[in-house]
Motif scaffolding. Structure first.
Motif, PDB file in Angstrom:
ATOM      1  N   PRO A  64       0.814  -1.210   0.000  1.00  0.00           N
ATOM      2  CA  PRO A  64       0.000   0.000   0.000  1.00  0.00           C
ATOM      3  C   PRO A  64       0.851   1.265   0.000  1.00  0.00           C
ATOM      4  O   PRO A  64       1.848   1.351   0.704  1.00  0.00           O
ATOM      5  CB  PRO A  64      -0.798  -0.116   1.312  1.00  0.00           C
ATOM      6  CG  PRO A  64      -0.710  -1.541   1.714  1.00  0.00           C
ATOM      7  CD  PRO A  64       0.576  -2.060   1.177  1.00  0.00           C
ATOM      8  N   GLY A  65       0.463   2.231  -0.835  1.00  0.00           N
ATOM      9  CA  GLY A  65       1.173   3.495  -0.895  1.00  0.00           C
ATOM     10  C   GLY A  65       2.350   3.509  -1.840  1.00  0.00           C
ATOM     11  O   GLY A  65       3.132   4.454  -1.838  1.00  0.00           O
ATOM     12  N   LEU A  66       2.483   2.475  -2.688  1.00  0.00           N
ATOM     13  CA  LEU A  66       3.633   2.409  -3.595  1.00  0.00           C
ATOM     14  C   LEU A  66       3.591   3.523  -4.634  1.00  0.00           C
ATOM     15  O   LEU A  66       4.617   4.094  -4.986  1.00  0.00           O
ATOM     16  CB  LEU A  66       3.665   1.049  -4.291  1.00  0.00           C
ATOM     17  CG  LEU A  66       4.878   0.776  -5.182  1.00  0.00           C
ATOM     18  CD1 LEU A  66       6.134   0.600  -4.336  1.00  0.00           C
ATOM     19  CD2 LEU A  66       4.663  -0.460  -6.061  1.00  0.00           C
ATOM     20  N   HIS A  67       2.403   3.860  -5.147  1.00  0.00           N
ATOM     21  CA  HIS A  67       2.300   4.833  -6.222  1.00  0.00           C
ATOM     22  C   HIS A  67       2.488   6.268  -5.730  1.00  0.00           C
ATOM     23  O   HIS A  67       3.048   7.094  -6.445  1.00  0.00           O
ATOM     24  CB  HIS A  67       0.939   4.719  -6.918  1.00  0.00           C
ATOM     25  CG  HIS A  67       0.805   3.527  -7.800  1.00  0.00           C
ATOM     26  ND1 HIS A  67       0.537   2.269  -7.298  1.00  0.00           N
ATOM     27  CD2 HIS A  67       0.916   3.386  -9.144  1.00  0.00           C
ATOM     28  CE1 HIS A  67       0.475   1.408  -8.313  1.00  0.00           C
ATOM     29  NE2 HIS A  67       0.704   2.065  -9.430  1.00  0.00           N
ATOM     30  N   GLY A  68       2.006   6.583  -4.537  1.00  0.00           N
ATOM     31  CA  GLY A  68       2.014   7.969  -4.107  1.00  0.00           C
ATOM     32  C   GLY A  68       1.071   8.794  -4.960  1.00  0.00           C
ATOM     33  O   GLY A  68       0.074   8.294  -5.481  1.00  0.00           O
ATOM     34  N   GLY A  69       1.398  10.069  -5.124  1.00  0.00           N
ATOM     35  CA  GLY A  69       0.510  10.970  -5.851  1.00  0.00           C
ATOM     36  C   GLY A  69       0.901  11.213  -7.288  1.00  0.00           C
ATOM     37  O   GLY A  69       0.421  12.174  -7.891  1.00  0.00           O
TER      38      GLY A  69
END
Length: 321
Positions: free
Chosen positions: A228-233
């Motif tokens: 979770p959170g690998l892509h970021g914004g």
């Protein structure tokens, strides 16, 4: 359910990540490896349109670590309708095992570290001799309570850090999260542990990249995995967003962390700068191992850098051990 204006599907609209028009089924498959909770995948093997021609090997390569796949012969897409008793037994067996048994909880209280006004919880998951492995969790997660199965091969001690706003670490007032703050958290953990190999999943993988470039003398290899959170914004700022009122606070993970770290900007040239610092200053032939299946732009760029290699999880552990 039946509402005053008619019947509605009982489904959370956040489950659908795009309209039917541009949707690609493989996008949903790739998101499997980013999930943070224990995952059971049940695949009907009877060919039909709803199944998109998916084969077990398509699912297996996208499962998160320690995920499980069960393939059902003679069942189509709606396995729970076509074979309800069999699917119920599979699900109940999966739930009965549970992610954590009482005899496999953390053996010790965490070491408490001070990072400015934040108190960080650093957990020892396993004792041992030699260089430690530091586990950095994904967005919205916390440190595992036991050494995950896919990290069992590490020969030395294993530690895990709760980031600011997560797990047993402090939830600060007012938010203000960005990945470099969490890099400071990891720096505090390394100051306590000394030289370590860093394993990060999701958001933790991005932080592992940053700390590998910022502390190349202490990070003896960084392993970047899905989560979770690998892509970021994305590579540049998206639509502006202002919270209309303070977010409800129910404890960790901090809802402000979930809001802000999914908008954290990650330009490719910024990410590759840290990869180059790690490769140049660490003295390691391979300073960073990319082991996950998902490739957001920042990670795709990092994977092409000298001193970075795409490996299996087991090969990365063996290399850095």
């Amino acid at each position: 359910r039946q509402d005053p204006d008619g019947w509605r599907w009982k489904i959370d609209p956040s489950m659908r990540m795009g309209g039917f028009g541009p949707w690609r089924p493989e996008w949903a498959m790739r998101r499997l490896s980013l999930l943070g909770m224990p995952v059971l995948a049940v695949l009907g093997m009877e060919p039909e349109l709803m199944g998109w021609g998916t084969l077990p090997e398509d699912v297996e390569e996208n499962l998160p670590p320690d995920g499980r796949l069960v393939a059902l012969d003679g069942a189509g897409h709606f396995v729970h309708i076509e074979q309800p008793e069999r699917v119920a037994d599979i699900v109940l067996d999966f739930l009965e095992e549970g992610p954590v048994r009482p005899d496999r909880r953390r053996p010790k209280e965490p070491v408490l570290l001070r990072h400015n006004r934040v108190q960080l919880a650093l957990h020892q998951l396993r004792e041992g001799e030699g260089r430690p492995l530091l586990h950095l969790h994904g967005l919205g997660e916390e440190s595992p309570t036991i050494v995950p199965d896919h990290l069992e091969a590490w020969p030395g001690p294993v530690w895990a850090l709760d980031f600011t706003g997560h797990g047993a670490s402090t939830v600060p007032a007012g938010g203000g999260y960005f990945a470099e703050v969490l890099m400071g958290d990891a720096d505090m953990a390394l100051a306590h542990l000394g030289q370590a190999t860093v394993y990060g999943r999701g958001l933790g993988a991005y932080v592992a990249l940053l700390i590998a470039g910022a502390r190349p003398d202490l990070v003896r290899g960084a392993i970047l995995d899905d989560g979770p959170g690998l892509h970021g914004g994305g590579t540049e700022p998206g639509d502006p967003y202002v919270t209309p009122e303070p977010l409800p606070r129910t404890g960790p993970p901090d809802p402000y962390a979930l809001l802000e770290l999914t908008r954290d900007v990650r330009p490719t040239d910024y990410a590759t700068t840290f990869a180059r610092q790690a490769a140049t200053l660490s003295g390691l032939d391979i300073a960073i191992a990319v082991v996950g299946a998902v490739r957001p732009p920042w990670l795709e760029a990092v994977a092409k850098e000298p001193g970075v290699q795409e490996l299996s999880r087991s090969a990365a552990l063996e290399l850095f051990a």
